[in-house]
Write a protein that holds these residues in place. Structure first.
Motif, PDB file in Angstrom:
ATOM      1  N   VAL A 187       0.818  -1.207   0.000  1.00 12.55           N
ATOM      2  CA  VAL A 187       0.000   0.000   0.000  1.00 12.55           C
ATOM      3  C   VAL A 187       0.859   1.267   0.000  1.00 12.55           C
ATOM      4  O   VAL A 187       0.495   2.264  -0.642  1.00 12.55           O
ATOM      5  CB  VAL A 187      -1.010  -0.014   1.175  1.00 12.55           C
ATOM      6  CG1 VAL A 187      -0.318   0.156   2.509  1.00 12.55           C
ATOM      7  CG2 VAL A 187      -2.066   1.047   0.998  1.00 12.55           C
ATOM      8  N   GLN A 188       2.000   1.267   0.684  1.00 15.32           N
ATOM      9  CA  GLN A 188       2.844   2.463   0.706  1.00 15.32           C
ATOM     10  C   GLN A 188       3.333   2.805  -0.699  1.00 15.32           C
ATOM     11  O   GLN A 188       3.407   3.972  -1.076  1.00 15.32           O
ATOM     12  CB  GLN A 188       4.063   2.265   1.630  1.00 15.32           C
ATOM     13  CG  GLN A 188       3.725   2.081   3.077  1.00 15.32           C
ATOM     14  CD  GLN A 188       3.396   0.616   3.422  1.00 15.32           C
ATOM     15  OE1 GLN A 188       3.449  -0.279   2.576  1.00 15.32           O
ATOM     16  NE2 GLN A 188       3.020   0.391   4.668  1.00 15.32           N
ATOM     17  N   LEU A 202      -0.806   5.637  -7.732  1.00 14.94           N
ATOM     18  CA  LEU A 202      -2.189   5.208  -7.909  1.00 14.94           C
ATOM     19  C   LEU A 202      -2.699   5.460  -9.323  1.00 14.94           C
ATOM     20  O   LEU A 202      -3.385   4.625  -9.906  1.00 14.94           O
ATOM     21  CB  LEU A 202      -3.087   5.895  -6.881  1.00 14.94           C
ATOM     22  CG  LEU A 202      -4.548   5.470  -6.891  1.00 14.94           C
ATOM     23  CD1 LEU A 202      -4.681   3.976  -6.632  1.00 14.94           C
ATOM     24  CD2 LEU A 202      -5.340   6.259  -5.872  1.00 14.94           C
ATOM     25  N   GLN A 226       0.331   4.126  -2.975  1.00 17.30           N
ATOM     26  CA  GLN A 226      -0.083   5.513  -2.755  1.00 17.30           C
ATOM     27  C   GLN A 226       0.643   6.474  -3.678  1.00 17.30           C
ATOM     28  O   GLN A 226       0.078   7.468  -4.121  1.00 17.30           O
ATOM     29  CB  GLN A 226       0.152   5.904  -1.303  1.00 17.30           C
ATOM     30  CG  GLN A 226      -0.791   5.224  -0.345  1.00 17.30           C
ATOM     31  CD  GLN A 226      -0.449   5.481   1.107  1.00 17.30           C
ATOM     32  OE1 GLN A 226       0.655   5.894   1.439  1.00 17.30           O
ATOM     33  NE2 GLN A 226      -1.405   5.225   1.984  1.00 17.30           N
TER      34      GLN A 226
END
Length: 79
Positions: free
Chosen positions: A6-7, A13, A10
């Protein structure tokens, strides 16, 4: 199928969305949680969801307005 933390997701995206629109499935992972699958939606028959204003116009409410119901119930309980 691509997996990405997820890091990292971000920061990129926009490019992940472009890849998903082209048909790629991407798993976004978070520590200790199940992954999130980013993929294009199933093909539909061309129908799209109505806008909120269109939906509100089509919404039909029956009965007395809520304000009147509340006033009637208040009066019933007082006397």
């Amino acid at each position: 199928m691509t997996q990405i933390p997820v890091q990292e997701a971000q920061g990129c995206l926009e490019s992940l969305l472009d890849r998903a629109e082209k048909g790629e499935t991407i798993l976004i992972t978070r520590p200790g949680r199940p992954p999130i699958r980013l993929r294009p939606t199933e093909k539909t028959d061309g129908k799209t969801l109505p806008s909120l204003s269109e939906w509100r116009e089509e919404l039909q409410v029956e009965g007395a307005p809520l304000r009147e119901i509340v006033h009637l119930r208040r009066d019933d309980e007082r006397y």
